[in-house]
Write a protein that holds these residues in place. Structure first.
Motif, PDB file in Angstrom:
ATOM      1  N   ARG A 491       0.827  -1.213   0.000  1.00 36.58           N
ATOM      2  CA  ARG A 491       0.000   0.000   0.000  1.00 36.58           C
ATOM      3  C   ARG A 491       0.860   1.262   0.000  1.00 36.58           C
ATOM      4  NH1 ARG A 491      -4.198  -1.257   4.753  1.00 36.58           N
ATOM      5  NH2 ARG A 491      -2.724  -2.921   5.236  1.00 36.58           N
ATOM      6  N   LEU A 492       1.985   1.210   0.697  1.00 34.10           N
ATOM      7  CA  LEU A 492       2.894   2.357   0.688  1.00 34.10           C
ATOM      8  C   LEU A 492       3.467   2.578  -0.713  1.00 34.10           C
ATOM      9  CD1 LEU A 492       4.314   4.555   2.312  1.00 34.10           C
ATOM     10  CD2 LEU A 492       6.126   2.918   2.829  1.00 34.10           C
ATOM     11  N   ALA A 493       3.821   1.497  -1.398  1.00 33.77           N
ATOM     12  CA  ALA A 493       4.319   1.613  -2.769  1.00 33.77           C
ATOM     13  C   ALA A 493       3.224   2.135  -3.706  1.00 33.77           C
ATOM     14  CB  ALA A 493       4.830   0.256  -3.257  1.00 33.77           C
ATOM     15  N   LEU A 494       1.996   1.718  -3.464  1.00 32.05           N
ATOM     16  CA  LEU A 494       0.873   2.212  -4.261  1.00 32.05           C
ATOM     17  C   LEU A 494       0.669   3.713  -4.040  1.00 32.05           C
ATOM     18  CD1 LEU A 494      -1.477   1.736  -6.170  1.00 32.05           C
ATOM     19  CD2 LEU A 494      -2.850   0.994  -4.205  1.00 32.05           C
ATOM     20  N   ALA A 495       0.805   4.155  -2.778  1.00 32.92           N
ATOM     21  CA  ALA A 495       0.692   5.593  -2.493  1.00 32.92           C
ATOM     22  C   ALA A 495       1.777   6.370  -3.220  1.00 32.92           C
ATOM     23  CB  ALA A 495       0.787   5.815  -0.983  1.00 32.92           C
ATOM     24  N   ARG A 496       2.957   5.817  -3.278  1.00 26.07           N
ATOM     25  CA  ARG A 496       4.049   6.463  -4.001  1.00 26.07           C
ATOM     26  C   ARG A 496       3.736   6.564  -5.494  1.00 26.07           C
ATOM     27  NH1 ARG A 496       9.666   3.560  -3.270  1.00 26.07           N
ATOM     28  NH2 ARG A 496       8.574   1.975  -4.494  1.00 26.07           N
ATOM     29  N   THR A 497       3.127   5.525  -6.032  1.00 24.39           N
ATOM     30  CA  THR A 497       2.751   5.550  -7.450  1.00 24.39           C
ATOM     31  C   THR A 497       1.658   6.578  -7.709  1.00 24.39           C
ATOM     32  OG1 THR A 497       3.303   3.198  -7.610  1.00 24.39           O
ATOM     33  CG2 THR A 497       1.955   4.125  -9.366  1.00 24.39           C
ATOM     34  N   LEU A 498       0.672   6.651  -6.798  1.00 21.21           N
ATOM     35  CA  LEU A 498      -0.417   7.616  -6.968  1.00 21.21           C
ATOM     36  C   LEU A 498       0.075   9.058  -6.847  1.00 21.21           C
ATOM     37  CD1 LEU A 498      -3.235   5.881  -4.886  1.00 21.21           C
ATOM     38  CD2 LEU A 498      -2.981   5.923  -7.379  1.00 21.21           C
ATOM     39  N   LEU A 499       1.154   9.260  -6.139  1.00 17.63           N
ATOM     40  CA  LEU A 499       1.688  10.603  -5.933  1.00 17.63           C
ATOM     41  C   LEU A 499       2.283  11.175  -7.212  1.00 17.63           C
ATOM     42  CD1 LEU A 499       2.052  12.597  -3.543  1.00 17.63           C
ATOM     43  CD2 LEU A 499       4.345  11.650  -3.242  1.00 17.63           C
ATOM     44  N   LYS A 500       2.645  10.299  -8.128  1.00 14.77           N
ATOM     45  CA  LYS A 500       3.277  10.732  -9.366  1.00 14.77           C
ATOM     46  C   LYS A 500       2.205  11.080 -10.394  1.00 14.77           C
ATOM     47  CE  LYS A 500       6.661   9.173 -12.810  1.00 14.77           C
ATOM     48  NZ  LYS A 500       7.469   8.026 -13.282  1.00 14.77           N
ATOM     49  N   SER A 501       2.376  12.217 -11.045  1.00 21.43           N
ATOM     50  CA  SER A 501       1.425  12.636 -12.082  1.00 21.43           C
ATOM     51  C   SER A 501       1.784  11.941 -13.391  1.00 21.43           C
ATOM     52  CB  SER A 501       1.481  14.160 -12.257  1.00 21.43           C
ATOM     53  OG  SER A 501       0.610  14.569 -13.287  1.00 21.43           O
ATOM     54  N   THR A 502       0.941  11.003 -13.829  1.00 21.80           N
ATOM     55  CA  THR A 502       1.261  10.194 -15.000  1.00 21.80           C
ATOM     56  C   THR A 502       0.082  10.140 -15.972  1.00 21.80           C
ATOM     57  OG1 THR A 502       0.477   8.181 -13.918  1.00 21.80           O
ATOM     58  CG2 THR A 502       2.801   8.754 -13.635  1.00 21.80           C
ATOM     59  N   GLN A 503       0.402   9.673 -17.192  1.00 19.58           N
ATOM     60  CA  GLN A 503      -0.629   9.510 -18.213  1.00 19.58           C
ATOM     61  C   GLN A 503      -0.788   8.045 -18.634  1.00 19.58           C
ATOM     62  OE1 GLN A 503       1.659  12.259 -18.409  1.00 19.58           O
ATOM     63  NE2 GLN A 503      -0.044  13.263 -17.371  1.00 19.58           N
ATOM     64  N   LEU A 504       0.115   7.189 -18.161  1.00 21.32           N
ATOM     65  CA  LEU A 504      -0.002   5.749 -18.404  1.00 21.32           C
ATOM     66  C   LEU A 504       0.372   5.035 -17.113  1.00 21.32           C
ATOM     67  CD1 LEU A 504      -0.341   3.201 -20.160  1.00 21.32           C
ATOM     68  CD2 LEU A 504       2.062   3.453 -20.835  1.00 21.32           C
ATOM     69  N   MET A 505      -0.546   4.239 -16.591  1.00 21.07           N
ATOM     70  CA  MET A 505      -0.309   3.506 -15.352  1.00 21.07           C
ATOM     71  C   MET A 505      -0.168   2.024 -15.665  1.00 21.07           C
ATOM     72  SD  MET A 505      -0.002   3.960 -12.034  1.00 21.07           S
ATOM     73  CE  MET A 505      -0.903   5.463 -11.604  1.00 21.07           C
ATOM     74  N   ALA A 531      -8.766   8.208 -13.512  1.00 20.91           N
ATOM     75  CA  ALA A 531      -9.878   8.582 -14.388  1.00 20.91           C
ATOM     76  C   ALA A 531      -9.382   9.178 -15.701  1.00 20.91           C
ATOM     77  CB  ALA A 531     -10.791   9.565 -13.663  1.00 20.91           C
ATOM     78  N   ASP A 532      -8.238   9.857 -15.671  1.00 17.39           N
ATOM     79  CA  ASP A 532      -7.693  10.492 -16.865  1.00 17.39           C
ATOM     80  C   ASP A 532      -6.369   9.859 -17.278  1.00 17.39           C
ATOM     81  OD1 ASP A 532      -9.804  12.352 -16.980  1.00 17.39           O
ATOM     82  OD2 ASP A 532      -8.829  13.597 -15.456  1.00 17.39           O
ATOM     83  N   GLN A 533      -6.256   8.551 -17.114  1.00 19.48           N
ATOM     84  CA  GLN A 533      -5.025   7.854 -17.484  1.00 19.48           C
ATOM     85  C   GLN A 533      -5.361   6.586 -18.251  1.00 19.48           C
ATOM     86  OE1 GLN A 533      -1.896   7.461 -14.493  1.00 19.48           O
ATOM     87  NE2 GLN A 533      -3.149   8.634 -13.054  1.00 19.48           N
ATOM     88  N   THR A 534      -4.389   6.132 -19.015  1.00 17.60           N
ATOM     89  CA  THR A 534      -4.483   4.818 -19.647  1.00 17.60           C
ATOM     90  C   THR A 534      -3.927   3.799 -18.668  1.00 17.60           C
ATOM     91  OG1 THR A 534      -4.131   5.838 -21.811  1.00 17.60           O
ATOM     92  CG2 THR A 534      -3.819   3.453 -21.657  1.00 17.60           C
ATOM     93  N   LEU A 535      -4.605   2.669 -18.528  1.00 18.26           N
ATOM     94  CA  LEU A 535      -4.210   1.663 -17.547  1.00 18.26           C
ATOM     95  C   LEU A 535      -3.911   0.330 -18.229  1.00 18.26           C
ATOM     96  CD1 LEU A 535      -3.949   0.470 -14.645  1.00 18.26           C
ATOM     97  CD2 LEU A 535      -6.416   0.023 -14.753  1.00 18.26           C
ATOM     98  N   LEU A 536      -2.758  -0.256 -17.847  1.00 20.85           N
ATOM     99  CA  LEU A 536      -2.439  -1.636 -18.214  1.00 20.85           C
ATOM    100  C   LEU A 536      -2.131  -2.364 -16.915  1.00 20.85           C
ATOM    101  CD1 LEU A 536      -1.827  -3.882 -20.276  1.00 20.85           C
ATOM    102  CD2 LEU A 536       0.535  -3.068 -20.330  1.00 20.85           C
ATOM    103  N   MET A 537      -2.913  -3.404 -16.611  1.00 22.02           N
ATOM    104  CA  MET A 537      -2.770  -4.073 -15.321  1.00 22.02           C
ATOM    105  C   MET A 537      -2.652  -5.576 -15.506  1.00 22.02           C
ATOM    106  SD  MET A 537      -5.064  -3.760 -11.841  1.00 22.02           S
ATOM    107  CE  MET A 537      -6.584  -4.344 -12.571  1.00 22.02           C
ATOM    108  N   ILE A 538      -1.570  -6.119 -14.943  1.00 21.53           N
ATOM    109  CA  ILE A 538      -1.445  -7.574 -14.862  1.00 21.53           C
ATOM    110  C   ILE A 538      -2.245  -8.031 -13.650  1.00 21.53           C
ATOM    111  CG2 ILE A 538       0.154  -9.493 -14.525  1.00 21.53           C
ATOM    112  CD1 ILE A 538       2.333  -7.828 -15.797  1.00 21.53           C
ATOM    113  N   THR A 539      -3.162  -8.928 -13.838  1.00 14.48           N
ATOM    114  CA  THR A 539      -3.987  -9.367 -12.715  1.00 14.48           C
ATOM    115  C   THR A 539      -4.484 -10.783 -12.939  1.00 14.48           C
ATOM    116  OG1 THR A 539      -5.938  -8.844 -11.380  1.00 14.48           O
ATOM    117  CG2 THR A 539      -6.100  -8.436 -13.748  1.00 14.48           C
ATOM    118  N   HIS A 540      -4.757 -11.442 -11.815  1.00 13.78           N
ATOM    119  CA  HIS A 540      -5.363 -12.773 -11.846  1.00 13.78           C
ATOM    120  C   HIS A 540      -6.720 -12.781 -11.158  1.00 13.78           C
ATOM    121  CE1 HIS A 540      -1.019 -14.483 -12.142  1.00 13.78           C
ATOM    122  NE2 HIS A 540      -1.553 -14.341 -13.336  1.00 13.78           N
TER     123      HIS A 540
END
Length: 589
Positions: A491-505, A531-540
């Motif tokens: 969750r801490l790593a996720l918070a760090r990712t959310l803190l960055k302003s990006t256009q592709l996640m 909401a305003d980003q392109t998302l590519l997610m590896i998930t099971h």
């Protein structure tokens, strides 16, 4: 190690010395200055003693010579200090450059390549092996020039007053470099074996230390401890082999030097008792002549002895350079990195046509693939372990070489400036890296200028605010996120990712270590944040797939299906088979 390899490695080392050429030159000048003042010092001492003993001159009559001797001694001390400083700076300049070259190549090759070797092995390469080149650049190379100049200078000073002593010095001088070469023949091989043993021990120990919990659970601590003991013993044996050669060479060089000085002393002794009457150009040997030559005789061999003492530094550097040069010259495919600027202000579009992701050796890992990630779309990447998901993501992140087309907003990825491209990327791996620093410092990696209020918002979005507030933003994390649970670290790593302003996640199992309640809360936060980003997610996770705009199904490195969840699940293709083979709401193996 054959002679040809040693010559090639030595040539490469000499070429690297150009990075410290100025300091090496200054070190040589200081050494030459010391040699010149040493001759002057010997002349002054011989003159003073001859005057006191043979001419009966009183000390007060020799005050100018005393002052000159004091100034010469002080000058030698200053030059010795200058030589030490410049020698160190020469080695430091070259080591810094070599280390920068290695780090630059590691950066270009990327994490996918680095993970192929244990972290301890890379640490040994970057630290110990490069560090062991210091003596070669700071001592051996300057001493090569000094070992030629000073003996020649002494011979020029000795021959005009006694040719016999000059011949003795000249005749015995080759014994030292000859034996130095004989001893040094196997030194490079010994050092190479020593560095291999060190790299093995470093990598082995660090891997076992990181996996100590696993070893304890499987009752393998004693067995692995035995292996570390064997690796340590191998390193000890190799180290003692190197030290044995170094001590042997030093002892023998001292012996030959002492023997040569004794020959000079014997010659003058027999000359003073009139058993030898040659060497002084027809005149009687004076006390001044004997003292002057005997003062200079040890200094005549000193540069050669010092060169011999530093000869093992050459062998050590050659042994260290083998693995280093092997890494630098390895013919591997590097991830492409161009220089075209890239700046995205809206969700990124990704297009792949005939895309093949390659290994460092050029082997096709994934592909050919054809797919499109529309701006602002949600795409899931699924497949069993080994299907090629991580390789595809590595190519998109700029960490793996590829063939074919991989365009982002119409620009070929390989042509972009990777530093600018990654500014637009958000990335969260399944095993995120948190550093041995405070909680705040780990978050600020994403945005160093973020305020505490912004950190709090990111932590809340990642469902990490409660434990972060309890521990405090200045709470120090241990190595490998020590002090946090696996879920808290995620969750801490996720918070760090959310803190960055990006256009592709790009997310790799962002909720893998979380309970269902936390997972649903975080996915809701992600939906809002992206909401305003392109998302590519590896998930099971099955319940995450139904909300995706499209699903890419990989199998054996190929894209076997793509489409919407409902379309794929109702068909008879590989995705439907995966669903039917799994239970419990997960696609995990």
């Amino acid at each position: 190690m054959d002679k040809k390899t040693q010559t090639r490695l030595y040539g490469w080392l000499r070429k690297q010395s150009s990075h410290g050429r100025r300091w090496i030159g200054l070190s040589i000048l200081c050494g030459l200055g010391q040699g010149s003042l040493m001759v002057a010092q010997a002349w002054l001492l011989a003159t003073l003693l001859h005057g006191f003993i043979m001419a009966g001159i009183r000390p007060e009559q020799q005050i100018p010579l005393f002052i000159a001797l004091l100034l010469v001694t002080l000058g030698k001390a200053l030059l010795a200090y200058g030589r030490e400083v410049t020698s160190f700076k020469a080695g430091a300049a070259v080591r810094q450059t070599i280390r920068a070259v290695v780090l630059t190549r590691l950066s270009r090759l990327g994490p996918a390549y680095i993970q192929r070797r244990p972290a301890g092995s890379w640490a040994s390469l970057l630290l110990e092996q490069i560090e062991n080149m210091q003596e070669f650049f700071s001592r051996y190379l300057p001493q090569m020039a000094i070992a030629v100049f000073i003996p020649v200078l002494i011979l020029v000073a000795v021959f005009p007053i006694n040719w016999a002593a000059g011949i003795i010095l000249l005749g015995t001088a080759p014994l030292i470099p000859l034996f130095m070469i004989l001893v040094g023949v196997g030194a490079a091989d010994a050092n190479r074996r020593n560095f291999h043993a060190l790299a093995r021990l470093s990598g082995h120990f660090l891997d076992r230390l990181k996996g100590l919990r696993t070893l304890q659970l499987f009752m393998r601590t004693q067995a692995e401890g035995k292996e570390i003991e064997e690796a340590s013993e191998d390193f000890r044996v190799r180290t003692m082999e190197v030290l044995r050669l170094a001590f042997l060479s030093t002892a023998v060089l001292e012996f030959f030097a002492a023997l040569s000085v004794a020959l000079v002393a014997v010659y003058f002794g027999f000359s003073y008792i009139d058993h030898l009457n040659f060497g002084s150009y027809g005149v009687k040997v004076t006390l001044f002549t004997g003292l002057f030559v005997l003062f200079l005789a040890p200094e005549f061999y000193a540069p050669l002895r010092e060169l011999g003492a530093h000869y093992h530094a050459k062998a050590q550097a050659i042994g260290a350079a083998e693995q280093l040069l092997e890494f630098l010259e390895a013919e591997v495919a590097e991830p492409a990195s161009g220089n075209q600027p890239f700046a995205a202000t809206r969700p990124i579009r990704v297009e792949a046509r005939g895309l093949e992701v390659l290994s460092a050796e050029g082997k096709v890992l994934v592909g050919p693939l054809d797919f499109t990630l529309a701006p602002g779309s949600r795409t899931a990447l699924v497949g069993v372990s080994g299907a090629g998901k991580s390789s595809l993501v590595n190519a998109l992140l700029g960490f793996a070489p590829y063939r074919g087309e991989l365009k982002v907003d119409g620009q070929e990825l390989a042509s972009l400036d990777m530093s600018q491209w990654r500014l637009s990327l958000g990335w969260l791996s399944q095993n995120p890296q948190l550093f041995h620093a405070s909680l705040r410092d780990n978050l600020l990696l994403a945005r160093p200028t973020a305020s505490d209020r912004e950190l709090e918002e990111a932590l809340k979005g990642a469902q990490a605010w409660e434990f972060a507030r309890e521990k405090g933003l200045d709470y120090p994390l241990g190595d490998q996120a020590g002090g946090l649970s696996v879920g808290q670290a995620q969750r801490l790593a996720l918070a760090r990712t959310l803190l960055k302003s990006t256009q592709l996640m790009v997310l790799d199992e962002p909720t893998a270590s979380l309970d269902r309640l936390s997972e649903r809360a975080i996915m809701a936060s992600l939906e809002q944040a992206m909401a305003d980003q392109t998302l590519l997610m590896i998930t099971h996770r099955l319940d995450q797939l139904s909300t995706m705009d499209q699903i890419l199904v990989l199998a054996d490195g190929n894209l076997v299906e793509q489409g919407h969840y409902h379309t794929l699940s109702e068909g008879q293709g590989p995705f439907a088979q995966l669903l039917s083979q799994r239970a419990g709401g997960s696609l995990d193996d």
